[in-house]
Design a protein around this motif. Structure first.
Motif, PDB file in Angstrom:
ATOM      1  N   THR A  14       3.860   0.498  14.991  1.00  0.00           N
ATOM      2  CA  THR A  14       4.699   1.632  15.407  1.00  0.00           C
ATOM      3  C   THR A  14       6.130   1.328  14.972  1.00  0.00           C
ATOM      4  N   HIS A  15       6.773   0.301  15.592  1.00  0.00           N
ATOM      5  CA  HIS A  15       8.141  -0.068  15.208  1.00  0.00           C
ATOM      6  C   HIS A  15       8.076  -1.217  14.210  1.00  0.00           C
ATOM      7  N   GLY A  16       8.550  -0.951  12.992  1.00  0.00           N
ATOM      8  CA  GLY A  16       8.585  -2.025  12.002  1.00  0.00           C
ATOM      9  C   GLY A  16       7.329  -2.019  11.148  1.00  0.00           C
ATOM     10  N   GLY A  17       7.506  -2.366   9.880  1.00  0.00           N
ATOM     11  CA  GLY A  17       6.401  -2.327   8.928  1.00  0.00           C
ATOM     12  C   GLY A  17       5.336  -3.371   9.203  1.00  0.00           C
ATOM     13  N   VAL A  18       4.324  -3.372   8.336  1.00  0.00           N
ATOM     14  CA  VAL A  18       3.201  -4.294   8.502  1.00  0.00           C
ATOM     15  C   VAL A  18       3.561  -5.609   7.815  1.00  0.00           C
ATOM     16  N   THR A  19       4.095  -6.551   8.582  1.00  0.00           N
ATOM     17  CA  THR A  19       4.474  -7.857   8.031  1.00  0.00           C
ATOM     18  C   THR A  19       4.014  -8.937   9.011  1.00  0.00           C
ATOM     19  N   ASP A  20       3.938 -10.170   8.526  1.00  0.00           N
ATOM     20  CA  ASP A  20       3.580 -11.277   9.432  1.00  0.00           C
ATOM     21  C   ASP A  20       4.597 -11.356  10.568  1.00  0.00           C
ATOM     22  N   ALA A  21       5.881 -11.180  10.231  1.00  0.00           N
ATOM     23  CA  ALA A  21       6.932 -11.333  11.249  1.00  0.00           C
ATOM     24  C   ALA A  21       6.807 -10.286  12.346  1.00  0.00           C
ATOM     25  N   ASN A  22       6.416  -9.080  11.966  1.00  0.00           N
ATOM     26  CA  ASN A  22       6.319  -8.016  12.971  1.00  0.00           C
ATOM     27  C   ASN A  22       5.039  -8.109  13.801  1.00  0.00           C
ATOM     28  N   ALA A  23       4.065  -8.887  13.330  1.00  0.00           N
ATOM     29  CA  ALA A  23       2.814  -9.025  14.093  1.00  0.00           C
ATOM     30  C   ALA A  23       3.093  -9.750  15.409  1.00  0.00           C
ATOM     31  N   HIS A  24       2.204  -9.575  16.380  1.00  0.00           N
ATOM     32  CA  HIS A  24       2.346 -10.256  17.668  1.00  0.00           C
ATOM     33  C   HIS A  24       1.448 -11.494  17.650  1.00  0.00           C
ATOM     34  N   PRO A  25       1.644 -12.474  18.516  1.00  0.00           N
ATOM     35  CA  PRO A  25       2.625 -12.580  19.585  1.00  0.00           C
ATOM     36  C   PRO A  25       4.048 -12.813  19.061  1.00  0.00           C
ATOM     37  N   HIS A  26       5.018 -12.461  19.923  1.00  0.00           N
ATOM     38  CA  HIS A  26       6.411 -12.779  19.640  1.00  0.00           C
ATOM     39  C   HIS A  26       6.852 -13.894  20.586  1.00  0.00           C
ATOM     40  N   VAL A  27       7.753 -14.727  20.067  1.00  0.00           N
ATOM     41  CA  VAL A  27       8.267 -15.837  20.861  1.00  0.00           C
ATOM     42  C   VAL A  27       9.768 -15.610  21.046  1.00  0.00           C
ATOM     43  N   SER A  28      10.264 -15.825  22.267  1.00  0.00           N
ATOM     44  CA  SER A  28      11.689 -15.603  22.527  1.00  0.00           C
ATOM     45  C   SER A  28      12.518 -16.609  21.732  1.00  0.00           C
ATOM     46  N   SER A  29      13.793 -16.280  21.500  1.00  0.00           N
ATOM     47  CA  SER A  29      14.559 -17.157  20.611  1.00  0.00           C
ATOM     48  C   SER A  29      14.841 -18.508  21.250  1.00  0.00           C
ATOM     49  N   ASP A  30      14.692 -18.634  22.584  1.00  0.00           N
ATOM     50  CA  ASP A  30      14.797 -19.975  23.174  1.00  0.00           C
ATOM     51  C   ASP A  30      13.453 -20.716  23.154  1.00  0.00           C
ATOM     52  N   GLY A  31      12.427 -20.079  22.588  1.00  0.00           N
ATOM     53  CA  GLY A  31      11.132 -20.747  22.396  1.00  0.00           C
ATOM     54  C   GLY A  31      10.262 -20.826  23.645  1.00  0.00           C
ATOM     55  N   LYS A  32      10.679 -20.197  24.736  1.00  0.00           N
ATOM     56  CA  LYS A  32       9.931 -20.405  25.988  1.00  0.00           C
ATOM     57  C   LYS A  32       8.913 -19.300  26.310  1.00  0.00           C
ATOM     58  N   ILE A  33       9.278 -18.063  25.998  1.00  0.00           N
ATOM     59  CA  ILE A  33       8.430 -16.932  26.413  1.00  0.00           C
ATOM     60  C   ILE A  33       7.638 -16.422  25.217  1.00  0.00           C
ATOM     61  N   VAL A  34       6.348 -16.168  25.443  1.00  0.00           N
ATOM     62  CA  VAL A  34       5.481 -15.673  24.373  1.00  0.00           C
ATOM     63  C   VAL A  34       4.826 -14.386  24.886  1.00  0.00           C
ATOM     64  N   LEU A  35       4.838 -13.360  24.031  1.00  0.00           N
ATOM     65  CA  LEU A  35       4.452 -12.030  24.516  1.00  0.00           C
ATOM     66  C   LEU A  35       3.592 -11.279  23.492  1.00  0.00           C
ATOM     67  N   VAL A  36       2.581 -10.561  23.998  1.00  0.00           N
ATOM     68  CA  VAL A  36       1.912  -9.515  23.211  1.00  0.00           C
ATOM     69  C   VAL A  36       2.096  -8.205  23.954  1.00  0.00           C
ATOM     70  N   HIS A  37       2.175  -7.122  23.195  1.00  0.00           N
ATOM     71  CA  HIS A  37       2.575  -5.852  23.800  1.00  0.00           C
ATOM     72  C   HIS A  37       1.893  -4.690  23.085  1.00  0.00           C
ATOM     73  N   ASN A  38       1.335  -3.777  23.846  1.00  0.00           N
ATOM     74  CA  ASN A  38       0.907  -2.467  23.334  1.00  0.00           C
ATOM     75  C   ASN A  38       1.844  -1.434  23.933  1.00  0.00           C
ATOM     76  N   GLY A  39       2.198  -0.422  23.159  1.00  0.00           N
ATOM     77  CA  GLY A  39       3.056   0.632  23.694  1.00  0.00           C
ATOM     78  C   GLY A  39       4.372   0.667  22.942  1.00  0.00           C
ATOM     79  N   VAL A  40       5.326   1.372  23.503  1.00  0.00           N
ATOM     80  CA  VAL A  40       6.613   1.573  22.839  1.00  0.00           C
ATOM     81  C   VAL A  40       7.729   1.408  23.868  1.00  0.00           C
ATOM     82  N   ILE A  41       8.710   0.539  23.583  1.00  0.00           N
ATOM     83  CA  ILE A  41       9.878   0.396  24.467  1.00  0.00           C
ATOM     84  C   ILE A  41      10.963   1.322  23.930  1.00  0.00           C
ATOM     85  N   GLU A  42      11.218   2.388  24.664  1.00  0.00           N
ATOM     86  CA  GLU A  42      12.098   3.437  24.116  1.00  0.00           C
ATOM     87  C   GLU A  42      13.570   3.025  24.101  1.00  0.00           C
TER      88      GLU A  42
END
Ligand code: F6R
Length: 616
Positions: free
Chosen positions: A76-104
């Motif tokens: 949805t947000h952002g093209g199809v790239t490895d970087a845009n794929a989930h999971p995402h890791v916070s920049s402090d390296g502590k939180i890891v997240l997968v998400h469905n949906g849209v944060i408006e």
């Protein structure tokens, strides 16, 4: 659309997640990724392409951890790239997240986080959400109750606008997971010393049949081998553990080449299941306990409004035809996505119906909520038990068609047609339909599964026809009355799985424009009724033939077309008019399927499509 699988237990998380992702791949599939907590850190692998590609990369790594989250993405947000794929890791390296949906409101949140020193590697709203959790986690004190991660997720979500189904883990808390939902489906599988978070039952069914369907605004915290559920406003929720009624075998491909073909062949059973236990003891009408309305309530209703999307919308059109014809009650049909925004004036005594296989389609859910907000009673015809739409409606009818995995809906559609036919009978018998006509109608519906089986026995012959037509790039599907929605459905099936341009029209409308398309290169599929309109449709066919158009005719046994009028003929058993749309659907499904296969298309995973559309 996207799929989520999170595992926390004693097994190797990566193997269980990869199996789950594979089963979810039909929901969305431009990239996939997983994260496993291990060795005081996290290993993240994410790749564009299919789950098999992710598995191949995962096989090269040592992934022994027992806690992880994973995702298949439909961008949805952002093209199809490895970087845009989930999971995402916070920049402090502590939180890891997968998400469905849209944060408006992600742009505003991102601006705020940039001022706080958080960095971003992707273009996604999900990475923003991930860093916002990290921001709150950093500010949240350890509280001795082990709820620091939960509290930070809760705080984060209170600042978020939009929809989400999320699973979160933290490198500092290797035995915990938090998941939450709003507007995006999420379930918790409760297994033997293990818990699985997933966006769909099919991802967990090989591990457990015990599931908790999370509701909007709920968070689940899994820790110390157990779980608790609470709401965003801090209320504790007593979990209800449901048992899934279908097994892993129901979601397996078996001997079939594709899920779509398997599901086409499952239609006799799905139709039996739609009828099972729903006819009255005197055999003259149908019964629907789940509607929670009495006959007296029904007498007050002076209009039905049916809404849905895609194939379900075609089922609404058939419901309209049958209810108006047999019960003589007006029916209005609207696309769910239009209904929610056009502020339609409704009759005071209207009863609202939505049709949704998945029970999660966001447009249909929003239409349901809009109608409820206006004070209307809302019924749902759904296949997926426990789905959001099923839960939020005031009553409804479950289809019991079993899991539908193929992206193109087949058995769910004919099951919706069967339920529509039964519902038309139900209200007709409260109005003017006689006992004798009711008995005839019921007997006719009971014969439908066997008649569908007879059509399926012609599958090889239909495949031969399909292969001869696979080279064409434009098709018309033409039908009248209850067969017009089937013409639309035939055109939709062909478009979505073979990428051929196809249009459905009422046969008589053809001469008001679409006939300009006719040439030797644009074949027409005619759905030919019996009775008074037979000759009219034959005239439309003559008009096509006169312009050298090729014709595939789907006709009832016993009807004779003029010699040479159709190039190819598929016959379906003679039947009651209420059953006709169901029987006429099966050949168009098989035609579309075999044309797509002949063109080398990936039938179960057509490009750009996902099974369940949970974003607007
Ligand atoms: C087409 C198809 C879609 C769905 C539509 C609604 O083959 O499957 O058009 O019918 O996305 O989905 P549900 O019924 O799950 O609400």
């Amino acid at each position: 659309m996207c799929g989520i699988v999170g595992y926390i237990g004693k097994q190797k998380a990566s193997s269980i997640m990869l199996e789950g992702l594979k089963r979810l791949e039909y929901r969305g599939y431009d990239s996939a990724g997983l994260a496993v907590l291990q060795n005081d850190g996290v290993t993240v692998i994410k790749k564009i392409g299919r789950v098999d590609n992710l598995s191949a990369h995962a096989a090269k790594q040592k992934l022994s951890g027992h806690v992880g989250i994973s995702h298949t993405r439909w961008a949805t947000h952002g093209g199809v790239t490895d970087a845009n794929a989930h999971p995402h890791v916070s920049s402090d390296g502590k939180i890891v997240l997968v998400h469905n949906g849209v944060i408006e409101n992600y742009v505003a949140i991102k601006k705020f986080l940039l001022t706080k020193g958080y960095d971003f590697e992707s273009e996604t709203d999900t990475e923003v959400l991930c860093n916002l959790i990290a921001y709150h986690y950093a500010k949240e004190p350890e509280n001795g109750e082990g709820t620091r991660l939960l509290d930070s997720v809760r705080k984060t979500l209170s600042h978020v606008e939009g929809t989400y189904g999320i699973a979160v883990v933290c490198t500092e808390r290797p035995d915990e997971m938090v998941a939450a939902r709003k507007g995006s489906p999420l379930i918790l599988g409760v297994g033997d010393h293990e818990h699985i978070i997933a966006s769909d039952v099919s991802a967990i069914i090989s591990r457990t049949q015990n599931v908790v369907y999370l509701k909007d605004g709920e968070l689940v915290h899994i820790a110390k081998g157990g779980f608790t559920i609470s709401t965003l406003d801090l209320t504790d929720v007593s979990p209800v553990i449901d048992t899934v009624t279908w097994s892993v075998d129901d979601a397996e491909l078996g001997d079939h080449d594709h899920y779509m073909l398997k599901e086409i062949f499952e239609q006799p059973a799905a139709l039996e299941n739609a009828m099972r236990g729903r006819f009255s003891a005197d055999g003259s009408t149908a019964n629907f306990g789940g509607l929670n309305l009495t006959a007296a309530d029904f007498r007050q209703i002076d209009r039905f409004v049916f809404t849905s999307c895609g194939t379900g919308w075609h089922a609404c059109l058939v419901a309209e035809h049958l209810i108006e014809r047999y019960a003589r009650i007006p029916v209005e049909v609207d696309y769910a996505s239009e209904f929610r925004y056009r502020n339609a004036p409704l009759d005071r005594d209207a009863l609202f119906f939505v049709i949704s296989q998945s029970g999660e389609t966001i447009d249909t859910l929003a239409a349901l909520r809009e109608a409820k907000r206006k004070g209307y009673k809302c019924m749902a015809i759904c296949n997926v038990v426990g789905s959001t739409i099923a839960r939020e409606s005031d009553g409804g009818i479950y289809q019991h068609a079993g899991p539908e995995i193929g992206v193109a809906s087949t058995k769910a559609f004919t099951s919706q047609l069967m339920i529509s036919a039964m519902f038309a009978l139900y209200v007709a018998r409260m109005r003017d339909m006689s006992f004798a006509d009711g008995v005839d109608y019921v007997n006719a519906l009971k014969q439908v599964p066997a008649k569908v089986t007879r059509i399926l026995q012609q599958a090889d012959a239909i495949a031969d026809i399909a292969r001869r037509y696979a080279k064409y790039n434009d098709f018309l599907f033409l039908g009248r009355l209850s067969l017009f929605p089937i013409a639309l459905e035939g055109a939709l099936k062909l478009k979505e799985i073979s990428y051929i341009h196809a249009e459905g029209y009422p046969a008589a409308e053809m001469k008001h424009g679409p006939i300009a398309l006719i040439s030797e290169e644009c074949p027409s599929v005619f759905l030919v009724p019996k009775g008074e309109l037979f000759n009219k449709v034959v005239s439309s066919m003559q008009e096509i033939k006169a312009r050298k158009g090729r014709i595939i005719a789907i006709i009832l046994e016993g009807c004779e077309l003029p010699e040479g009028l159709a190039d190819d003929v598929i016959t379906i058993p003679d039947c009651h008019d209420a059953a006709l749309p169901i029987l006429a659907t099966v050949p168009v499904q098989l035609l579309s399927y075999h044309i797509a296969v002949a063109r080398g298309c990936d039938v179960d995973k057509p490009r750009n499509l996902a099974k369940s559309v949970t974003v607007e």
